[in-house]
Design a protein around this motif. Structure first.
Motif, PDB file in Angstrom:
ATOM      1  N   TRP A 102       0.855  -1.199   0.000  1.00  0.00           N
ATOM      2  CA  TRP A 102       0.000   0.000   0.000  1.00  0.00           C
ATOM      3  C   TRP A 102       0.886   1.243   0.000  1.00  0.00           C
ATOM      4  O   TRP A 102       1.726   1.423   0.876  1.00  0.00           O
ATOM      5  CB  TRP A 102      -0.896   0.004   1.231  1.00  0.00           C
ATOM      6  CG  TRP A 102      -2.037   0.985   1.199  1.00  0.00           C
ATOM      7  CD1 TRP A 102      -3.339   0.715   0.881  1.00  0.00           C
ATOM      8  CD2 TRP A 102      -2.004   2.382   1.553  1.00  0.00           C
ATOM      9  NE1 TRP A 102      -4.113   1.849   0.998  1.00  0.00           N
ATOM     10  CE2 TRP A 102      -3.313   2.891   1.394  1.00  0.00           C
ATOM     11  CE3 TRP A 102      -0.995   3.251   1.965  1.00  0.00           C
ATOM     12  CZ2 TRP A 102      -3.650   4.218   1.645  1.00  0.00           C
ATOM     13  CZ3 TRP A 102      -1.315   4.582   2.205  1.00  0.00           C
ATOM     14  CH2 TRP A 102      -2.627   5.058   2.042  1.00  0.00           C
ATOM     15  N   THR A 103       0.691   2.105  -0.988  1.00  0.00           N
ATOM     16  CA  THR A 103       1.395   3.386  -1.031  1.00  0.00           C
ATOM     17  C   THR A 103       0.400   4.486  -1.341  1.00  0.00           C
ATOM     18  O   THR A 103      -0.593   4.277  -2.059  1.00  0.00           O
ATOM     19  CB  THR A 103       2.512   3.395  -2.096  1.00  0.00           C
ATOM     20  OG1 THR A 103       1.975   2.989  -3.365  1.00  0.00           O
ATOM     21  CG2 THR A 103       3.646   2.472  -1.693  1.00  0.00           C
ATOM     22  N   ALA A 104       0.657   5.667  -0.812  1.00  0.00           N
ATOM     23  CA  ALA A 104      -0.277   6.789  -0.927  1.00  0.00           C
ATOM     24  C   ALA A 104       0.064   7.668  -2.122  1.00  0.00           C
ATOM     25  O   ALA A 104       1.238   7.947  -2.395  1.00  0.00           O
ATOM     26  CB  ALA A 104      -0.246   7.625   0.349  1.00  0.00           C
ATOM     27  N   GLY A 105      -0.979   8.139  -2.792  1.00  0.00           N
ATOM     28  CA  GLY A 105      -0.781   9.173  -3.801  1.00  0.00           C
ATOM     29  C   GLY A 105      -0.563  10.524  -3.158  1.00  0.00           C
ATOM     30  O   GLY A 105       0.121  11.387  -3.715  1.00  0.00           O
ATOM     31  N   LEU A 106      -1.139  10.704  -1.969  1.00  0.00           N
ATOM     32  CA  LEU A 106      -0.985  11.955  -1.226  1.00  0.00           C
ATOM     33  C   LEU A 106      -0.899  11.650   0.255  1.00  0.00           C
ATOM     34  O   LEU A 106      -1.688  10.857   0.781  1.00  0.00           O
ATOM     35  CB  LEU A 106      -2.171  12.895  -1.486  1.00  0.00           C
ATOM     36  CG  LEU A 106      -2.165  14.223  -0.717  1.00  0.00           C
ATOM     37  CD1 LEU A 106      -1.022  15.114  -1.204  1.00  0.00           C
ATOM     38  CD2 LEU A 106      -3.501  14.954  -0.870  1.00  0.00           C
ATOM     39  N   VAL A 107       0.056  12.294   0.918  1.00  0.00           N
ATOM     40  CA  VAL A 107       0.140  12.282   2.378  1.00  0.00           C
ATOM     41  C   VAL A 107      -0.168  13.689   2.865  1.00  0.00           C
ATOM     42  O   VAL A 107       0.405  14.667   2.362  1.00  0.00           O
ATOM     43  CB  VAL A 107       1.535  11.861   2.868  1.00  0.00           C
ATOM     44  CG1 VAL A 107       1.624  11.968   4.394  1.00  0.00           C
ATOM     45  CG2 VAL A 107       1.859  10.452   2.412  1.00  0.00           C
ATOM     46  N   THR A 108      -1.079  13.804   3.818  1.00  0.00           N
ATOM     47  CA  THR A 108      -1.418  15.103   4.390  1.00  0.00           C
ATOM     48  C   THR A 108      -1.006  15.156   5.854  1.00  0.00           C
ATOM     49  O   THR A 108      -1.230  14.207   6.602  1.00  0.00           O
ATOM     50  CB  THR A 108      -2.927  15.394   4.268  1.00  0.00           C
ATOM     51  OG1 THR A 108      -3.683  14.255   4.711  1.00  0.00           O
ATOM     52  CG2 THR A 108      -3.302  15.703   2.821  1.00  0.00           C
ATOM     53  N   ILE A 109      -0.411  16.273   6.231  1.00  0.00           N
ATOM     54  CA  ILE A 109      -0.045  16.533   7.626  1.00  0.00           C
ATOM     55  C   ILE A 109      -0.524  17.950   7.923  1.00  0.00           C
ATOM     56  O   ILE A 109       0.114  18.926   7.517  1.00  0.00           O
ATOM     57  CB  ILE A 109       1.465  16.404   7.866  1.00  0.00           C
ATOM     58  CG1 ILE A 109       2.007  15.071   7.349  1.00  0.00           C
ATOM     59  CG2 ILE A 109       1.778  16.566   9.354  1.00  0.00           C
ATOM     60  CD1 ILE A 109       3.518  14.933   7.425  1.00  0.00           C
ATOM     61  N   CYS A 110      -1.628  18.062   8.609  1.00  0.00           N
ATOM     62  CA  CYS A 110      -2.255  19.363   8.854  1.00  0.00           C
ATOM     63  C   CYS A 110      -2.194  19.720  10.334  1.00  0.00           C
ATOM     64  O   CYS A 110      -2.647  18.937  11.181  1.00  0.00           O
ATOM     65  CB  CYS A 110      -3.714  19.339   8.381  1.00  0.00           C
ATOM     66  SG  CYS A 110      -4.593  20.905   8.639  1.00  0.00           S
ATOM     67  N   ARG A 111      -1.646  20.888  10.643  1.00  0.00           N
ATOM     68  CA  ARG A 111      -1.585  21.389  12.014  1.00  0.00           C
ATOM     69  C   ARG A 111      -0.922  20.393  12.960  1.00  0.00           C
ATOM     70  O   ARG A 111      -1.220  20.356  14.158  1.00  0.00           O
ATOM     71  CB  ARG A 111      -2.977  21.715  12.540  1.00  0.00           C
ATOM     72  CG  ARG A 111      -3.758  22.762  11.747  1.00  0.00           C
ATOM     73  CD  ARG A 111      -5.206  22.835  12.183  1.00  0.00           C
ATOM     74  NE  ARG A 111      -5.987  23.849  11.494  1.00  0.00           N
ATOM     75  CZ  ARG A 111      -7.300  23.799  11.319  1.00  0.00           C
ATOM     76  NH1 ARG A 111      -7.989  22.781  11.780  1.00  0.00           N
ATOM     77  NH2 ARG A 111      -7.939  24.765  10.683  1.00  0.00           N
TER      78      ARG A 111
END
Length: 263
Positions: A102-111
């Protein structure tokens, strides 16, 4: 002990969500990348996932706070589009490993990037982001930034009750002074794009207090039996700035999108 002990109810109700304009930029950062997989780090009560729920079909959201994850599950699962998958995992970013393959197209790190071992997490993400994928680190300014007179009055009230240093649970917050874009540029994702999205909000005394109680620097338990006095002091501090209990905030989301260098 979690830095956000006792804040989850306030977090879900009073933390501002992710604006549509920010969600659109994050969506565009992935382009036509398939499958549409999202990894949200430090998801909290799921505000980022909520904004992107209909844009990704396979989402993993992680947080080290079980109460936050339970609130995220309660809010997000009923809204999950048919055919999509959402997996909530209690883990730190430093220890998380996705399922095999499993690999992500997008990683988000918010606040949340300021809470992480930044170099270590970005290094781990090299194996967790798909070819052509991106890492987005973003957030808006907290009330601690106090960039308007009424917010300065609120912060002064917090200082009066909790001291001058910014609290973080039982300790104090350790500031990270380096720009996040510079940190990304030294990571496996050195091609960095910055986008700023302005946002205007209107607050009331109730929502200001609710927001404060959602933070690590003004969590309810920090005030003990002085909490009623703190609430009264905030009301008195805000009163000179509005005749109708309405307080305008001009803020912005700064989004840093990192990608691997073109080969």
């Amino acid at each position: 002990m979690s830095l956000f002990r006792g804040t989850v109810g306030y977090y879900r109700q009073y933390r501002p969500g992710i604006p549509e304009a920010v969600a659109a930029i994050l969506d565009q950062a992935v382009g036509r990348h398939t499958p549409r997989r999202l990894l949200d780090i430090g998801t909290g009560t799921g505000l980022v996932v909520e904004a992107l729920l209909d844009r990704f079909t396979d989402i993993i959201a992680i947080d080290n706070d079980g109460e936050m994850l339970a609130a995220a599950e309660q809010a997000l699962m009923p809204a999950l589009p048919e055919g999509s998958r959402l997996t909530l995992i209690q883990s730190t970013a430093e220890q998380f490993s996705p399922p095999p393959g499993w690999t992500a197209g997008l990683v988000t790190i918010c606040r949340a990037f300021h809470w992480l071992d930044q170099k270590a997490v970005l290094a781990r993400l090299d194996n967790q982001v798909a070819p052509g994928g991106a890492v987005a680190i973003f957030g808006d300014s907290s009330f601690w930034a106090a960039d308007s007179p009424w917010k300065q009055a609120v912060r002064a009230t917090i200082h009066e009750f909790l001291g001058e240093e910014r609290r973080a649970g039982q300790g104090t917050f350790q500031h990270h002074n380096r720009p996040y874009s510079d940190i990304l540029a030294e990571s496996p994702f050195p091609e960095v794009e910055e986008v700023s999205v302005p946002v205007v909000r209107t607050w009331t005394t109730e929502s200001v207090l609710g927001y404060l109680y959602s933070t690590s620097f003004a969590a309810p338990h920090l005030f003990g039996d002085r909490r009623p006095a703190f609430e009264q002091a905030v009301k008195e501090a805000l009163a000179p700035f509005s005749d109708d209990d309405s307080f305008r905030e001009d803020n912005s989301f700064l989004i840093r999108i990192g990608r691997r260098a073109a080969s």
